[in-house]
Motif scaffolding. Structure first.
Motif, PDB file in Angstrom:
ATOM      1  N   UNK A 135      -1.544  72.838  16.952  1.00  0.00           N
ATOM      2  CA  UNK A 135      -1.375  73.568  15.786  1.00  0.00           C
ATOM      3  C   UNK A 135      -2.731  74.141  15.258  1.00  0.00           C
ATOM      4  N   UNK A 136      -3.709  73.541  15.549  1.00  0.00           N
ATOM      5  CA  UNK A 136      -5.127  73.959  15.228  1.00  0.00           C
ATOM      6  C   UNK A 136      -5.867  74.833  16.172  1.00  0.00           C
ATOM      7  N   UNK A 137      -5.435  74.616  17.322  1.00  0.00           N
ATOM      8  CA  UNK A 137      -5.897  75.717  18.598  1.00  0.00           C
ATOM      9  C   UNK A 137      -5.335  76.718  18.530  1.00  0.00           C
ATOM     10  N   UNK A 138      -3.936  76.630  18.174  1.00  0.00           N
ATOM     11  CA  UNK A 138      -2.946  77.961  17.739  1.00  0.00           C
ATOM     12  C   UNK A 138      -3.385  78.789  16.734  1.00  0.00           C
ATOM     13  N   UNK A 139      -3.666  78.276  15.887  1.00  0.00           N
ATOM     14  CA  UNK A 139      -4.015  78.939  14.637  1.00  0.00           C
ATOM     15  C   UNK A 139      -5.541  79.659  14.809  1.00  0.00           C
ATOM     16  N   UNK A 140      -6.466  78.916  15.528  1.00  0.00           N
ATOM     17  CA  UNK A 140      -7.729  79.611  15.781  1.00  0.00           C
ATOM     18  C   UNK A 140      -7.685  80.520  16.609  1.00  0.00           C
ATOM     19  N   UNK A 141      -6.539  80.783  17.343  1.00  0.00           N
ATOM     20  CA  UNK A 141      -6.294  81.623  18.609  1.00  0.00           C
ATOM     21  C   UNK A 141      -5.294  82.869  18.119  1.00  0.00           C
ATOM     22  N   UNK A 217      13.625  86.891   5.991  1.00  0.00           N
ATOM     23  CA  UNK A 217      12.213  87.448   6.325  1.00  0.00           C
ATOM     24  C   UNK A 217      11.550  86.161   6.559  1.00  0.00           C
ATOM     25  N   UNK A 218      11.516  85.123   5.939  1.00  0.00           N
ATOM     26  CA  UNK A 218      10.987  83.876   6.123  1.00  0.00           C
ATOM     27  C   UNK A 218      11.278  83.559   7.744  1.00  0.00           C
ATOM     28  N   UNK A 219      12.594  83.276   8.065  1.00  0.00           N
ATOM     29  CA  UNK A 219      13.068  82.741   9.358  1.00  0.00           C
ATOM     30  C   UNK A 219      12.667  83.646  10.357  1.00  0.00           C
ATOM     31  N   UNK A 220      12.351  85.136  10.252  1.00  0.00           N
ATOM     32  CA  UNK A 220      11.904  85.905  11.129  1.00  0.00           C
ATOM     33  C   UNK A 220      10.295  85.585  11.615  1.00  0.00           C
ATOM     34  N   UNK A 221       9.626  85.480  10.277  1.00  0.00           N
ATOM     35  CA  UNK A 221       8.273  85.310  10.668  1.00  0.00           C
ATOM     36  C   UNK A 221       8.141  83.830  11.051  1.00  0.00           C
ATOM     37  N   UNK A 222       8.997  82.969  10.717  1.00  0.00           N
ATOM     38  CA  UNK A 222       8.496  81.547  11.126  1.00  0.00           C
ATOM     39  C   UNK A 222       8.864  81.473  12.754  1.00  0.00           C
ATOM     40  N   UNK A 223       9.955  82.146  13.012  1.00  0.00           N
ATOM     41  CA  UNK A 223      10.155  82.254  14.452  1.00  0.00           C
ATOM     42  C   UNK A 223       8.930  82.990  15.231  1.00  0.00           C
ATOM     43  N   UNK A 224       8.435  83.832  15.004  1.00  0.00           N
ATOM     44  CA  UNK A 224       7.372  84.544  15.346  1.00  0.00           C
ATOM     45  C   UNK A 224       6.283  83.601  15.571  1.00  0.00           C
ATOM     46  N   UNK A 225       5.844  83.017  14.523  1.00  0.00           N
ATOM     47  CA  UNK A 225       4.818  82.046  14.390  1.00  0.00           C
ATOM     48  C   UNK A 225       5.071  80.860  15.514  1.00  0.00           C
ATOM     49  N   UNK A 226       6.275  80.511  15.440  1.00  0.00           N
ATOM     50  CA  UNK A 226       6.518  79.190  16.626  1.00  0.00           C
ATOM     51  C   UNK A 226       6.442  79.697  18.061  1.00  0.00           C
ATOM     52  N   UNK A 227       6.984  80.877  18.366  1.00  0.00           N
ATOM     53  CA  UNK A 227       6.792  81.483  19.529  1.00  0.00           C
ATOM     54  C   UNK A 227       5.348  81.576  20.017  1.00  0.00           C
ATOM     55  N   UNK A 228       4.431  81.950  18.948  1.00  0.00           N
ATOM     56  CA  UNK A 228       2.950  82.083  19.350  1.00  0.00           C
ATOM     57  C   UNK A 228       2.351  80.701  19.739  1.00  0.00           C
ATOM     58  N   UNK A 229       2.647  79.729  18.714  1.00  0.00           N
ATOM     59  CA  UNK A 229       2.202  78.317  18.951  1.00  0.00           C
ATOM     60  C   UNK A 229       2.699  77.627  19.986  1.00  0.00           C
ATOM     61  N   UNK A 230       3.640  77.792  20.545  1.00  0.00           N
ATOM     62  CA  UNK A 230       4.378  77.137  21.609  1.00  0.00           C
ATOM     63  C   UNK A 230       4.104  77.696  22.881  1.00  0.00           C
ATOM     64  N   UNK A 231       3.030  78.736  22.958  1.00  0.00           N
ATOM     65  CA  UNK A 231       2.952  79.268  24.454  1.00  0.00           C
ATOM     66  C   UNK A 231       2.184  78.038  25.171  1.00  0.00           C
ATOM     67  N   UNK A 232       2.363  78.101  26.563  1.00  0.00           N
ATOM     68  CA  UNK A 232       2.177  77.019  27.379  1.00  0.00           C
ATOM     69  C   UNK A 232       0.509  76.461  27.263  1.00  0.00           C
ATOM     70  N   UNK A 233      -0.191  77.461  26.861  1.00  0.00           N
ATOM     71  CA  UNK A 233      -1.826  77.170  26.622  1.00  0.00           C
ATOM     72  C   UNK A 233      -1.959  76.054  25.532  1.00  0.00           C
TER      73      UNK A 233
END
Ligand SMILES: O=C(O)CCC(=O)C(=O)O
Ligand SMILES: [Fe+2]
Length: 282
Positions: A135-141, A217-233
């Motif tokens: 979650x640190x690497x994901x936030x920075x990216x 709206x919270x759920x929609x945004x949180x799901x977007x953030x989760x999808x970003x952070x859980x990318x394979x890299x």
């Protein structure tokens, strides 16, 4: 000699050259703790540990936590839980099917989980991996506009809110159990004290509202953030072998269990420590 082998640049490391069943020197603990703060997830191989030895090792990483649903523990070591699909006399010997979604442990409590430490006692030859994301690497990216939607916002966590959806096979929380985990607010973006890096405190199902956004709206945004952070890299997939010890820091990671063919036995001993102060905004 302690040997620290990074897994992905700054995320995850495999530690060799230490037998955790034996007394470990203060200097070695410090090196392990430093690696834990830096890499967020540590892996040790071929460790033969009793519940007491697992507990002894774990207590160096913060106060040991006894789970609010304290069951599936060793009677002489209530701080050591069992995760398992194995049944004896018609009953599971451990917690069956926990954590099959992205989450950070005890994020819905005032004092969130620091180290979650798992020891593989019986492991399926395939499947049942534990995924851990950075979650640190994901936030920075993260793109700036997504960062701006999170930074400085307060998330309202409510464990009881979607409990029945997460765990349909379990009995609902009793009023006494729910009273032990009242809703709590945490900064969405927090400061990881040991590394000084920013991290995201996310578990989609427990975050009911973020700032002044409504639930939908919270759920929609949180799901977007989760999808970003859980990318394979950003993800390390741990493939279990008997004797593995895996530990992660819940302030800077999320994790998820994955399915396996239930003809295989999976038995994991587990401890949990907590942070001694509440997460601070970054
Ligand atoms: O069984 C696993 O792989 C992980 C389960 C989990 O979420 C945990 O132990 O905190
Ligand atoms: Fe978990």
């Amino acid at each position: 000699m302690l040997n620290i082998q990074p897994i992905k640049d700054e995320f995850g490391a495999e530690i060799g050259g230490v037998d955790l069943s034996q007394p470990v020197s203060a200097e070695t603990y410090q090196k392990i703790d430093d690696a834990f703060s830096r890499y967020g997830v540590l892996v040790f191989r071929d460790q033969d540990l009793t519940p007491a030895q697992l507990s002894d090792f774990s207590k160096h990483f913060g106060p040991l936590h006894v789970h609010h649903l304290a069951e599936n523990t060793y009677s002489d070591h209530p701080e050591v839980r069992v995760l398992s699909n194995v049944k004896k006399k018609g009953r599971y010997i451990g917690q069956y099917r926990g954590g099959h979604y992205w989450h950070a442990d005890l994020i819905f409590c005032e004092l969130i989980g620091r180290a979650t430490i798992l020891h593989g006692v019986e492991c399926p030859p395939e499947g049942g991996d534990t995924l851990v994301c950075d979650m640190r690497g994901a936030f920075e990216a993260m793109p700036q506009d997504m960062k701006d939607k999170l930074d400085g916002k307060v998330a309202h966590h409510d464990h009881a809110y979607r409990y029945n959806i997460l765990y349909p096979e379990r009995p609902p929380l009793t009023p006494e159990q729910a009273a032990k985990v009242p809703p709590v607010d945490h900064p969405m973006v927090c400061f990881h004290p040991q590394s000084g890096r920013k991290s995201i405190l996310l578990t989609v199902p427990t975050i009911r509202t973020l700032g002044d956004l409504n639930e939908e709206d919270t759920e929609t945004l949180m799901k977007e953030v989760e999808a970003f952070c859980t990318q394979p890299q950003f993800v390390y997939a741990h493939k279990w072998r008997k004797g593995d010890v895996v530990m992660w820091d819940n302030l800077c990671t999320m994790h998820s269990a994955t399915p396996f063919d239930e003809k295989y036995d999976r038995i994991i001993n587990r401890t949990q420590t907590v942070y001694e102060v509440r997460p601070q905004a970054a």
